[in-house]
Design a protein around this motif. Structure first.
Motif, PDB file in Angstrom:
ATOM      1  N   THR A 413       0.845  -1.199   0.000  1.00  0.00           N
ATOM      2  CA  THR A 413       0.000   0.000   0.000  1.00  0.00           C
ATOM      3  C   THR A 413       0.879   1.246   0.000  1.00  0.00           C
ATOM      4  OG1 THR A 413      -0.082  -0.187   2.384  1.00  0.00           O
ATOM      5  CG2 THR A 413      -1.940  -1.092   1.181  1.00  0.00           C
ATOM      6  N   ASP A 414       0.253   2.408   0.013  1.00  0.00           N
ATOM      7  CA  ASP A 414       0.966   3.692   0.022  1.00  0.00           C
ATOM      8  C   ASP A 414       1.985   3.780  -1.115  1.00  0.00           C
ATOM      9  OD1 ASP A 414      -0.376   4.454   2.340  1.00  0.00           O
ATOM     10  OD2 ASP A 414       1.046   3.320   3.561  1.00  0.00           O
ATOM     11  N   LEU A 415       1.526   3.510  -2.324  1.00  0.00           N
ATOM     12  CA  LEU A 415       2.438   3.571  -3.465  1.00  0.00           C
ATOM     13  C   LEU A 415       2.844   5.010  -3.749  1.00  0.00           C
ATOM     14  CD1 LEU A 415       0.903   1.097  -6.059  1.00  0.00           C
ATOM     15  CD2 LEU A 415       2.350   0.642  -4.081  1.00  0.00           C
ATOM     16  N   LYS A 416       4.055   5.138  -4.259  1.00  0.00           N
ATOM     17  CA  LYS A 416       4.526   6.445  -4.732  1.00  0.00           C
ATOM     18  C   LYS A 416       4.913   6.281  -6.202  1.00  0.00           C
ATOM     19  CE  LYS A 416       4.707   8.775  -0.725  1.00  0.00           C
ATOM     20  NZ  LYS A 416       3.502   8.093  -0.196  1.00  0.00           N
ATOM     21  N   PHE A 417       4.661   7.335  -6.988  1.00  0.00           N
ATOM     22  CA  PHE A 417       4.983   7.283  -8.411  1.00  0.00           C
ATOM     23  C   PHE A 417       6.038   8.326  -8.734  1.00  0.00           C
ATOM     24  CE2 PHE A 417       0.654   5.817  -7.833  1.00  0.00           C
ATOM     25  CZ  PHE A 417       0.667   4.622  -8.531  1.00  0.00           C
ATOM     26  N   LYS A 418       6.979   7.953  -9.609  1.00  0.00           N
ATOM     27  CA  LYS A 418       8.038   8.890  -9.974  1.00  0.00           C
ATOM     28  C   LYS A 418       8.162   8.897 -11.489  1.00  0.00           C
ATOM     29  CE  LYS A 418      12.973   8.941  -9.596  1.00  0.00           C
ATOM     30  NZ  LYS A 418      14.098   8.199  -9.089  1.00  0.00           N
ATOM     31  N   PRO A 419       8.217  10.076 -12.093  1.00  0.00           N
ATOM     32  CA  PRO A 419       8.356  10.112 -13.556  1.00  0.00           C
ATOM     33  C   PRO A 419       9.621   9.364 -13.980  1.00  0.00           C
ATOM     34  CG  PRO A 419       7.978  12.309 -12.675  1.00  0.00           C
ATOM     35  CD  PRO A 419       8.189  11.416 -11.497  1.00  0.00           C
ATOM     36  N   ALA A 420       9.551   8.661 -15.098  1.00  0.00           N
ATOM     37  CA  ALA A 420      10.696   7.874 -15.544  1.00  0.00           C
ATOM     38  C   ALA A 420      10.768   7.942 -17.065  1.00  0.00           C
ATOM     39  CB  ALA A 420      10.551   6.435 -15.070  1.00  0.00           C
ATOM     40  N   TYR A 421      11.720   7.229 -17.640  1.00  0.00           N
ATOM     41  CA  TYR A 421      11.828   7.210 -19.088  1.00  0.00           C
ATOM     42  C   TYR A 421      11.952   5.800 -19.616  1.00  0.00           C
ATOM     43  CZ  TYR A 421      13.625   7.555 -23.774  1.00  0.00           C
ATOM     44  OH  TYR A 421      13.778   7.394 -25.118  1.00  0.00           O
ATOM     45  N   ASN A 422      11.117   5.438 -20.570  1.00  0.00           N
ATOM     46  CA  ASN A 422      11.286   4.242 -21.386  1.00  0.00           C
ATOM     47  C   ASN A 422      11.127   4.691 -22.829  1.00  0.00           C
ATOM     48  OD1 ASN A 422      11.217   2.234 -19.208  1.00  0.00           O
ATOM     49  ND2 ASN A 422       9.054   2.735 -19.041  1.00  0.00           N
ATOM     50  N   PRO A 423      11.910   4.158 -23.751  1.00  0.00           N
ATOM     51  CA  PRO A 423      11.750   4.587 -25.154  1.00  0.00           C
ATOM     52  C   PRO A 423      10.342   4.312 -25.689  1.00  0.00           C
ATOM     53  CG  PRO A 423      13.745   3.267 -24.879  1.00  0.00           C
ATOM     54  CD  PRO A 423      12.982   3.194 -23.587  1.00  0.00           C
ATOM     55  N   TYR A 424       9.654   3.320 -25.110  1.00  0.00           N
ATOM     56  CA  TYR A 424       8.367   2.885 -25.680  1.00  0.00           C
ATOM     57  C   TYR A 424       7.149   3.405 -24.938  1.00  0.00           C
ATOM     58  CZ  TYR A 424      10.268  -0.518 -22.443  1.00  0.00           C
ATOM     59  OH  TYR A 424      10.896  -1.093 -21.377  1.00  0.00           O
ATOM     60  N   THR A 425       7.349   4.115 -23.818  1.00  0.00           N
ATOM     61  CA  THR A 425       6.179   4.658 -23.122  1.00  0.00           C
ATOM     62  C   THR A 425       6.345   6.152 -22.866  1.00  0.00           C
ATOM     63  OG1 THR A 425       7.132   3.991 -20.999  1.00  0.00           O
ATOM     64  CG2 THR A 425       5.482   2.520 -21.947  1.00  0.00           C
ATOM     65  N   GLU A 426       5.248   6.845 -22.859  1.00  0.00           N
ATOM     66  CA  GLU A 426       5.232   8.263 -22.521  1.00  0.00           C
ATOM     67  C   GLU A 426       3.804   8.633 -22.138  1.00  0.00           C
ATOM     68  OE1 GLU A 426       7.752  10.340 -22.182  1.00  0.00           O
ATOM     69  OE2 GLU A 426       6.367  11.901 -21.558  1.00  0.00           O
ATOM     70  N   PRO A 427       3.532   9.081 -20.928  1.00  0.00           N
ATOM     71  CA  PRO A 427       4.487   9.188 -19.818  1.00  0.00           C
ATOM     72  C   PRO A 427       4.869   7.811 -19.253  1.00  0.00           C
ATOM     73  CG  PRO A 427       2.291   9.983 -19.180  1.00  0.00           C
ATOM     74  CD  PRO A 427       2.192   9.532 -20.583  1.00  0.00           C
ATOM     75  N   SER A 428       5.987   7.802 -18.505  1.00  0.00           N
ATOM     76  CA  SER A 428       6.439   6.582 -17.831  1.00  0.00           C
ATOM     77  C   SER A 428       6.537   6.866 -16.336  1.00  0.00           C
ATOM     78  CB  SER A 428       7.822   6.152 -18.328  1.00  0.00           C
ATOM     79  OG  SER A 428       7.874   6.157 -19.735  1.00  0.00           O
ATOM     80  N   MET A 429       6.309   5.839 -15.544  1.00  0.00           N
ATOM     81  CA  MET A 429       6.376   6.034 -14.082  1.00  0.00           C
ATOM     82  C   MET A 429       7.066   4.846 -13.435  1.00  0.00           C
ATOM     83  SD  MET A 429       2.544   7.232 -13.060  1.00  0.00           S
ATOM     84  CE  MET A 429       1.881   5.627 -13.465  1.00  0.00           C
ATOM     85  N   GLU A 430       7.976   5.145 -12.523  1.00  0.00           N
ATOM     86  CA  GLU A 430       8.467   4.096 -11.639  1.00  0.00           C
ATOM     87  C   GLU A 430       7.532   4.046 -10.440  1.00  0.00           C
ATOM     88  OE1 GLU A 430      12.489   5.199 -10.865  1.00  0.00           O
ATOM     89  OE2 GLU A 430      13.174   4.406 -12.789  1.00  0.00           O
ATOM     90  N   ILE A 431       7.335   2.847  -9.904  1.00  0.00           N
ATOM     91  CA  ILE A 431       6.410   2.676  -8.786  1.00  0.00           C
ATOM     92  C   ILE A 431       7.213   2.259  -7.565  1.00  0.00           C
ATOM     93  CG2 ILE A 431       4.328   1.488  -8.004  1.00  0.00           C
ATOM     94  CD1 ILE A 431       4.119   0.823 -11.170  1.00  0.00           C
ATOM     95  N   PHE A 432       6.989   2.914  -6.471  1.00  0.00           N
ATOM     96  CA  PHE A 432       7.695   2.621  -5.222  1.00  0.00           C
ATOM     97  C   PHE A 432       6.697   2.216  -4.149  1.00  0.00           C
ATOM     98  CE2 PHE A 432      12.024   4.237  -5.974  1.00  0.00           C
ATOM     99  CZ  PHE A 432      11.825   4.879  -7.184  1.00  0.00           C
ATOM    100  N   ALA A 433       7.142   1.352  -3.248  1.00  0.00           N
ATOM    101  CA  ALA A 433       6.314   1.007  -2.087  1.00  0.00           C
ATOM    102  C   ALA A 433       7.183   1.063  -0.852  1.00  0.00           C
ATOM    103  CB  ALA A 433       5.711  -0.384  -2.236  1.00  0.00           C
ATOM    104  N   TRP A 434       6.552   1.290   0.263  1.00  0.00           N
ATOM    105  CA  TRP A 434       7.277   1.364   1.533  1.00  0.00           C
ATOM    106  C   TRP A 434       7.633  -0.041   1.980  1.00  0.00           C
ATOM    107  CZ3 TRP A 434       9.666   5.050   3.993  1.00  0.00           C
ATOM    108  CH2 TRP A 434      10.074   4.835   5.315  1.00  0.00           C
ATOM    109  N   HIS A 435       8.931  -0.272   2.238  1.00  0.00           N
ATOM    110  CA  HIS A 435       9.368  -1.580   2.726  1.00  0.00           C
ATOM    111  C   HIS A 435       9.578  -1.480   4.236  1.00  0.00           C
ATOM    112  CE1 HIS A 435      11.801  -5.044   3.576  1.00  0.00           C
ATOM    113  NE2 HIS A 435      11.622  -5.504   2.354  1.00  0.00           N
TER     114      HIS A 435
END
Ligand SMILES: N[C@@H](Cc1ccccc1)C(=O)O
Length: 510
Positions: A413-435
């Motif tokens: 739960t409590d996901l966080k999203f961070k803008p990222a880059y992939n050549p094949y997606t736009e926009p792109s997001m990295e997904i983080f979770a609290w460990h």
């Protein structure tokens, strides 16, 4: 006193007096040692025993304190009785030396009318002596392990002054084959016994039909397979279809070019990608079955156009695109997205009720390879969990919401999203979770909306939007099973003990 001689000691004790209570004759022997000695004798009919169960009241630390020093209220009374002038609350507290005891004791002592307030607000005792019933009860429990009045006992339990403990005592009697020694016993029938006839006279060790057999290994799922099964379940419940997972070798075309990854992208470098040496190249993409009526040549030309000069509103990368480069064979690099690309291309030729490609949800959990230096958290191969959702009118907010639901199913739960880059997606997001264990945010996935440069050459309608995301299967598995070295999880050293000795993995513990 857990000795090998315990059965003999029991026999001797019984010889002196019978019946015998184990709690009196063997008060310090550990329960399991005693039980197994008794069973050994009973199975030979040398003794008999009854099991007596009862509950004993045991003082909690606070109860012990009261037994020794008196109840809180009695302590308050006792201090005030000695102070002829009476005491202020602060003075009383100082005398007793404990704020809490003073507070509780004061309240109770008022209720019992042992103390009262003077005109100037001080506390004083109202009599010369009191009966500290609570202390007496604690002492009775200390000595007899119970109280005559069960109601009072229940009350003391509620006040957490005592707890009840189950105690098992054995009442021992002599059995029909009682003796002071255990006869020597034969366990196996040997050829010698048959030859010399001693089998007729030896004492056989009795069978113990109640003994539990040795643990059997009924097989177990490897932790990766367990987590894989959980992921598949989540996908199926959410209406996903599984993509084929039968290819380790892929052409650069599906792995990179179809995904709008430029040919000079570092991911295509020797350092990241394993290239196949024999055969070196694939055939150009073409129909795999008679039903496949797609025009692969047009698609090929469109991919070239979108990379080289730009098309479909994109200016492209503007470099000379090489067909040969795209046909090099690779061990499927860091992503299973090659298969997603292939599936999406096929989706473009499907027709829903309105004649357009229908919405679709695909997933795969499959092995990927990369040319990497091996260490505790990196191997040259791992598994990737990949999902794709194609539908009309999708938005980035929908992808974020989907991620919350998807990862929520795994307890993240409590996901966080961070803008990222992939050549094949736009926009792109990295997904983080609290460990929780690490006390920090960890990356759990990469995602995005596939670019028009990838989807439109495939022939997918402009308003069909596609979410994609991927994560490693190893990371959640390592977190879940507390594994710190990825090489314990997969690689060339297959250690059955790792699976067998991990109680969380054993099938029978499932
Ligand atoms: N292929 C990406 C995951 C991904 C798949 C699809 C869309 C966006 C991202 C990776 O290797 O991490």
């Amino acid at each position: 006193m857990a000795s090998a001689d315990l059965p003999i000691e029991i026999l001797h004790a019984l010889d002196k007096s019978t019946p015998l209570l184990s709690s009196e004759a063997f008060p310090n022997v550990k329960f399991l040692d005693l039980k197994s000695a008794l069973d050994r004798l009973a199975s030979r009919e040398m003794i008999r025993y009854d099991t007596l169960e009862r509950e004993e009241a045991i003082l909690e630390p606070e109860g012990e304190q009261i037994a020794a020093n008196g109840s809180h209220e009695a302590r308050v009374f006792e201090v005030l009785r000695k102070a002829v002038e009476g005491l202020t609350v602060q003075e009383l507290e100082k005398e007793i030396g404990d704020k809490n005891i003073t507070k509780l004791g004061q309240g109770k002592a008022f209720k019992e009318k042992w103390i009262s307030k003077t005109k100037d607000g001080k506390l004083q005792a109202t009599k010369d002596s009191i009966d500290d019933l609570t202390q007496q009860q604690m002492q009775t429990i200390q000595n007899t392990k119970t109280l005559p009045d069960p109601k009072v006992l229940a009350e003391l339990k509620k006040r957490k002054l005592v707890r009840m403990e189950k105690v098992i005592t054995f009442k021992l009697h002599k059995g029909p084959k009682f003796a002071l020694e255990i006869p020597e016993e034969a366990i196996d029938l040997t050829p010698e016994m048959i030859a010399n006839g001693s089998w007729k006279t030896v004492t056989w060790k009795p069978y113990n039909f109640k003994a539990r057999g040795a643990d059997q290994y009924a097989g177990a799922l490897h932790p990766l397979n367990k987590v894989r099964a959980e992921f598949r379940q989540i996908f199926f419940e959410m209406g996903f279809e599984e993509m084929p997972t039968d290819k380790y070798v892929e052409s650069g075309f599906w792995n990179f070019d179809a995904l709008f990854v430029p040919q000079q992208h570092p991911a295509r470098d020797m350092q990241d990608t394993f290239f196949i040496s024999d055969p070196k190249v694939a055939d150009p993409p073409r129909a795999e079955s008679a039903e496949d009526k797609r025009d692969y040549d047009t698609y090929w030309d469109d991919v070239r156009a979108v990379h080289q000069n730009g098309k479909y509103g994109s200016i492209g990368y503007r470099y000379p695109w090489s067909g040969d480069e795209s046909l090099r064979l690779v061990l499927r690099r860091t992503h299973t997205t090659a298969i997603s690309a292939n599936m999406l291309y096929k989706l473009a030729s499907k027709k829903g009720p309105d004649g357009r490609p229908p919405p679709a949800r695909y997933f795969s959990i499959d092995r990927v390879f990369r040319n990497e230096t091996v260490d505790n958290t990196h191997l040259a191969e791992f598994h990737q969990v990949e999902g794709v959702i194609a539908d009309y009118g999708l938005t980035l907010g929908g992808l974020m919401e989907f991620m919350v639901v998807f990862f929520g199913r795994m307890g993240l739960t409590d996901l966080k999203f961070k803008p990222a880059y992939n050549p094949y997606t736009e926009p792109s997001m990295e997904i983080f979770a609290w460990h929780q264990g690490l006390g920090k945010l960890v990356e759990i996935g990469n995602s995005g909306m596939f670019r028009p440069e990838m989807l439109e050459p495939m022939g997918l309608p402009k308003d069909l939007r596609v979410y994609g995301w991927g994560l490693s299967l190893e990371r959640p598995t390592m977190i879940k099973y507390g594994i710190s070295n990825i090489r314990d999880l997969l690689g060339h050293k297959v250690d059955l003990g790792f699976v067998r000795n991990n109680p969380a993995v054993r099938l029978d513990k499932n």
